[in-house]
Write a protein that holds these residues in place. Structure first.
Motif, PDB file in Angstrom:
ATOM      1  N   PRO A  75      -1.734   2.649   5.496  1.00  0.00           N
ATOM      2  CA  PRO A  75      -3.480   2.752   6.197  1.00  0.00           C
ATOM      3  C   PRO A  75      -3.329   3.598   7.694  1.00  0.00           C
ATOM      4  CG  PRO A  75      -1.071   1.031   5.911  1.00  0.00           C
ATOM      5  CD  PRO A  75      -0.702   2.015   5.222  1.00  0.00           C
ATOM      6  N   THR A  90     -11.506  -3.757   2.897  1.00  0.00           N
ATOM      7  CA  THR A  90     -12.743  -1.987   3.238  1.00  0.00           C
ATOM      8  C   THR A  90     -11.323  -1.433   2.230  1.00  0.00           C
ATOM      9  OG1 THR A  90     -13.345  -2.714   5.029  1.00  0.00           O
ATOM     10  CG2 THR A  90     -13.330  -0.140   4.746  1.00  0.00           C
ATOM     11  N   SER A  91     -10.238  -1.016   2.617  1.00  0.00           N
ATOM     12  CA  SER A  91      -9.785   0.290   2.107  1.00  0.00           C
ATOM     13  C   SER A  91      -9.185   0.227   0.964  1.00  0.00           C
ATOM     14  CB  SER A  91      -8.223   0.389   3.030  1.00  0.00           C
ATOM     15  OG  SER A  91      -8.456   0.342   3.980  1.00  0.00           O
ATOM     16  N   TRP A  92      -9.078  -0.948   0.162  1.00  0.00           N
ATOM     17  CA  TRP A  92      -8.657  -1.749  -1.393  1.00  0.00           C
ATOM     18  C   TRP A  92     -10.285  -1.851  -2.253  1.00  0.00           C
ATOM     19  CZ3 TRP A  92      -4.581  -1.200  -3.815  1.00  0.00           C
ATOM     20  CH2 TRP A  92      -3.427  -1.681  -2.824  1.00  0.00           C
ATOM     21  N   GLU A 113      -9.965  -4.067   7.924  1.00  0.00           N
ATOM     22  CA  GLU A 113      -9.680  -3.356   7.322  1.00  0.00           C
ATOM     23  C   GLU A 113      -8.709  -2.860   5.609  1.00  0.00           C
ATOM     24  OE1 GLU A 113      -6.871   0.108   6.453  1.00  0.00           O
ATOM     25  OE2 GLU A 113      -5.707  -2.289   6.879  1.00  0.00           O
ATOM     26  N   SER A 114      -8.092  -4.263   5.304  1.00  0.00           N
ATOM     27  CA  SER A 114      -7.731  -3.947   4.217  1.00  0.00           C
ATOM     28  C   SER A 114      -8.704  -4.055   2.500  1.00  0.00           C
ATOM     29  CB  SER A 114      -6.255  -5.287   3.605  1.00  0.00           C
ATOM     30  OG  SER A 114      -5.991  -5.670   2.783  1.00  0.00           O
ATOM     31  N   ARG A 126       0.461  -1.092   0.074  1.00  0.00           N
ATOM     32  CA  ARG A 126      -0.125  -0.287  -0.248  1.00  0.00           C
ATOM     33  C   ARG A 126       0.623   1.191  -0.191  1.00  0.00           C
ATOM     34  NH1 ARG A 126      -5.490   0.507   3.991  1.00  0.00           N
ATOM     35  NH2 ARG A 126      -4.389  -1.779   4.600  1.00  0.00           N
TER      36      ARG A 126
END
Length: 239
Positions: free
Chosen positions: A155, A203-205, A200-201, A148
């Motif tokens: 993050p 959702t972020s992507w 979390e990963s 990322r």
């Protein structure tokens, strides 16, 4: 005569200073420090040189594992490799990580963390597949962070705090090993961290993909009819 207000020119950031800032931010993110380091960083003065300290810590933990002092599998002695790593590596956090070889610090921390987990797990004779699961979960988080940041996608800071950081994770494992409940601690930690990092990963992507799609749609709406026709014609010719 009408005069327009003059706006002061915005000073451009110094490229070298910006490069150093980004390098430090990346290496600190790769360290995966947690709440204990965040609490103590400002109180440790200039800190210890990270690379020599990291090498010494790795060798010390390896020596502890090879010496057989953890053969009992439980009791206060099980905290020894954890305390060695925490007491040596936490004081390296205040450094700016701009040294020529400071890029070695994150792999030294991660490698020593994994070695400590393995040493504790083997001494406690816990299921090896469960050790692999915990190492995989932490390794996935590390890979996701590195990938990322290389895409300039950082993050959220709370992820490192909620993920406990390498220091709190090891302290919990050390206490669990000392009390003879390491298997349960590893199992609970693996589930907790796995769910946290995965959600979390993802959702972020997904959020990034939505932003890219909205930006693309906005560009399409702002294009002139001539540009749209030219683009359509070009795509038709390619087809």
């Amino acid at each position: 005569m009408i005069t327009h207000p003059q706006t002061a020119p915005v000073p451009l950031p110094d490229p070298d200073e910006e490069r150093r800032r980004i390098q430090t931010a990346r290496l600190l993110a790769y360290r995966d420090d947690g709440p204990l380091v965040a609490l103590l960083r400002g109180r440790l003065g200039p800190g210890l040189p990270p690379v020599p300290t990291g090498l010494a810590t790795l060798l010390a933990v390896a020596a502890i594992g090879a010496s057989g002092v953890l053969s009992a599998g439980r009791g206060p002695i099980m905290l020894l490799p954890v305390l060695v790593m925490v007491l040596l590596m936490v004081p390296t956090a205040p450094r700016d990580h701009l040294g020529r070889f400071d890029w070695l610090v994150p792999p030294l921390i991660r490698g020593t963390e994994f070695l400590t987990i393995i040493v504790l797990g083997l001494a406690a004779d816990m299921p090896k597949w469960l050790l692999y699961v915990l190492i995989y979960v932490v390794g996935y988080h590390t890979y996701d962070t590195v990938y990322r940041t290389r895409q300039s996608i950082w993050p959220a800071p709370w992820v490192f705090q909620a993920g406990l950081g390498w220091e709190v994770r090891l302290l919990l494992l050390g206490v669990g090993a000392a009390l003879g409940v390491l298997t349960w601690v590893v199992a609970v930690m693996s589930v907790y961290l796995g769910v946290l990092f995965a959600i979390e990963s993802i959702t972020s992507w997904v959020g990034l993909d939505k932003q890219s799609a909205l930006a693309q749609a906005s560009d399409d709406l702002e294009a002139s009819p001539e540009d749209a026709l030219e683009q359509a014609t070009g795509e038709a010719e390619k087809a």
